[in-house]
Design an enzyme around this catalytic site. Sequence first.
Site, mmCIF file in Angstrom:
data_model
loop_
_atom_site.group_PDB
_atom_site.id
_atom_site.type_symbol
_atom_site.label_atom_id
_atom_site.label_comp_id
_atom_site.label_asym_id
_atom_site.label_seq_id
_atom_site.Cartn_x
_atom_site.Cartn_y
_atom_site.Cartn_z
ATOM 1 N N GLU A 25 -7.402 21.763 -19.830
ATOM 2 C CA GLU A 25 -7.381 22.880 -18.767
ATOM 3 C C GLU A 25 -8.068 24.215 -19.016
ATOM 4 O OE1 GLU A 25 -7.083 21.711 -15.637
ATOM 5 O OE2 GLU A 25 -5.699 20.054 -16.240
ATOM 6 N N HIS A 78 -11.722 23.793 -18.815
ATOM 7 C CA HIS A 78 -11.941 24.034 -17.209
ATOM 8 C C HIS A 78 -12.164 25.547 -17.130
ATOM 9 C CE1 HIS A 78 -12.204 20.210 -15.595
ATOM 10 N NE2 HIS A 78 -11.127 19.889 -15.863
ATOM 11 N N HIS A 99 -15.093 27.522 -18.582
ATOM 12 C CA HIS A 99 -16.532 26.976 -17.795
ATOM 13 C C HIS A 99 -16.244 27.976 -16.587
ATOM 14 C CE1 HIS A 99 -18.935 23.435 -16.341
ATOM 15 N NE2 HIS A 99 -19.579 24.819 -16.415
HETATM 16 ZN ZN LIG Z 1 -10.104 17.841 -15.703
#
Ligand SMILES: [Zn+2]
Length: 597
Positions: free
Chosen positions: A393, A396, A399
């Site tokens: 996570e 993510h 990102h």
């Molecule tokens: Zn994922």
Amino acid sequence: MNKNRSDIEKKDKWSIEKIFSSEKDWHLAYAEIKPKDAFLKFKEILCYKDKLNESEKIFSSCLEKYFNTARKLEKLFTYAHLYLDEDLSNDKAKNIFGLISNLLVDFETNTAWIEPEILQIEEKKLRKYLLNPSLKDFRFYIEKLLKLKQHTLSKEQEEILARSSQSLEVCDLVFSSLNNADIKFNNILDKNNKTYPLSHATYFNHLQSEDRVLRKNAFENYHQKYLDLQNSLTELLYGNIKNTNFVSNARKYKSSLEFKLFPNNIDAQVYFNLIKTVKENISSLHKYVTLKKEKLQVDKVHIYDLYTSIVKKIELKKSYEEAKKIVLDSVSILGEDYKNMLKKGLNEDRWIDVYETKNKKSGAYSSGCYDSLPYILLNFEGSLNDIFTLAHESGHSMHTLLANKNQSYIYSHYPIFLAEIASIFNEHILFDLLIKTLKKEEEKKYIINFMLDNINRILFRQTLFAEFELEIHNMQNKNIPLTTSLLKKIYKELYQFYYGKDFEVDDLLQVEWARVPHFYSPFYVYQYAIGFSIALFASKKIKKDPSYKEKYLSILKKGDSDYPLNILKDADIDILKPVFITEAIQYFNDLLENFKN
Ligand SMILES: [Zn+2]
């Protein structure tokens, strides 16, 4: 007994007060954007309808208003859903979540005319618009739309298609209400006749149990429900395939596959390469099944033996503070800047809601929007899995942070095709760090086994799914009617081929397709297998050449500002050549050998 939210220290709760300092603030922002006139919703945007071809000024004002409103709505939505997930029984949160959800539907309905109207503008004229500096930021957005123009129909035909869209969703909706509301599972027993509840949420946990009786009961009871409905479920899936085929034909695509890959500009070759490469190297997966067979001492490996650990479970309990430190150490490979940004996020910016509390949403996810920090929901207990989830996570969220920092709002939402790269990359570098630092042999074996299972589930299994989809959609193209027995036959053959002679395809497994929601979003799952392989490929590249990190980070910084093909090409990854898949399988092989020795 779960803790109350008030028992958790502030440092371990996410800082959603930074989005709106209070519910009152949320309501003020909501009132500002909520349409005053129930009959003319979003009139500040609607007033441009049928006028987009009049001038570039009108055109750009319309798009600016549209994206500004979308951005504000997203901020309201982000706060509402995070707030609700803290306590799903909180009526105040339910209320604001309901308000913003309805408003979003209104917004979508009242602005759905924009893209079709843009596509009705003559291409030459549109290209002239784009030369205007005021439209600079919309260029790629318009380019993407223009690409769709060759598959856009006349205004009347488009209207008919738009009107049919609700009926075309029925198969998906019926499947989802069957699957989520109507199907009820019976309780199941373990080897000591102890009873356990079976549900979508508990199914996979049962499959990982050490108790084979419990695993088998979970599998059989779960799939029996789908077998009982197999004929209806066939019709629903078949209906969905026919609908996709209908739209794809109407829009003059060569196939449903091309239709689904087109918006992201992905060549069908990427899809075919994945299947071909995995199949050419399938003996690696067979070796993995044989290893399971030997370790579990069974005659044949059944699907319910595939997800249980073949090594003794290691209680690698870590506190959250320790887990954070491990994850931060693992990202050092990405440079000080990356590490410091993540460190700030995990500490003073409080991205994360760490612990389980009463009525909190289960599982884990990463969320956030352009005008908020990225946020992560966890239910952290300190297992090895939890540390990998934190790494995943965090990937993510980084990102999201990098895309937000480097792109304007319209290009900040990275496409699904790229979405799993950053998360899985972080899992791989965590794995590398743990292999280096864990001292005990059994701990090493435990995490190697963990990674092998991951590769099986994400690379091999999703490719099997991708091939199944391709076959059944091709049958529709060739006018071969899909029946339950045909679907089961295809499914059985695929499982037999992928998992080999030591694997037993149970009769009930042949109906597994009937329960997979992703098959209602055709040609979607292959992205998991591709994303996984690219992430692995990039993490190996950095290990060999640390300076590659800049190129890797550029993938994350580019958000949605170009097609995935180009974004990856700039980072020396050519998705048309399957080397990254071959290397992922080679890595799987190496881990397997490593495990055996
Ligand atoms: Zn994922």
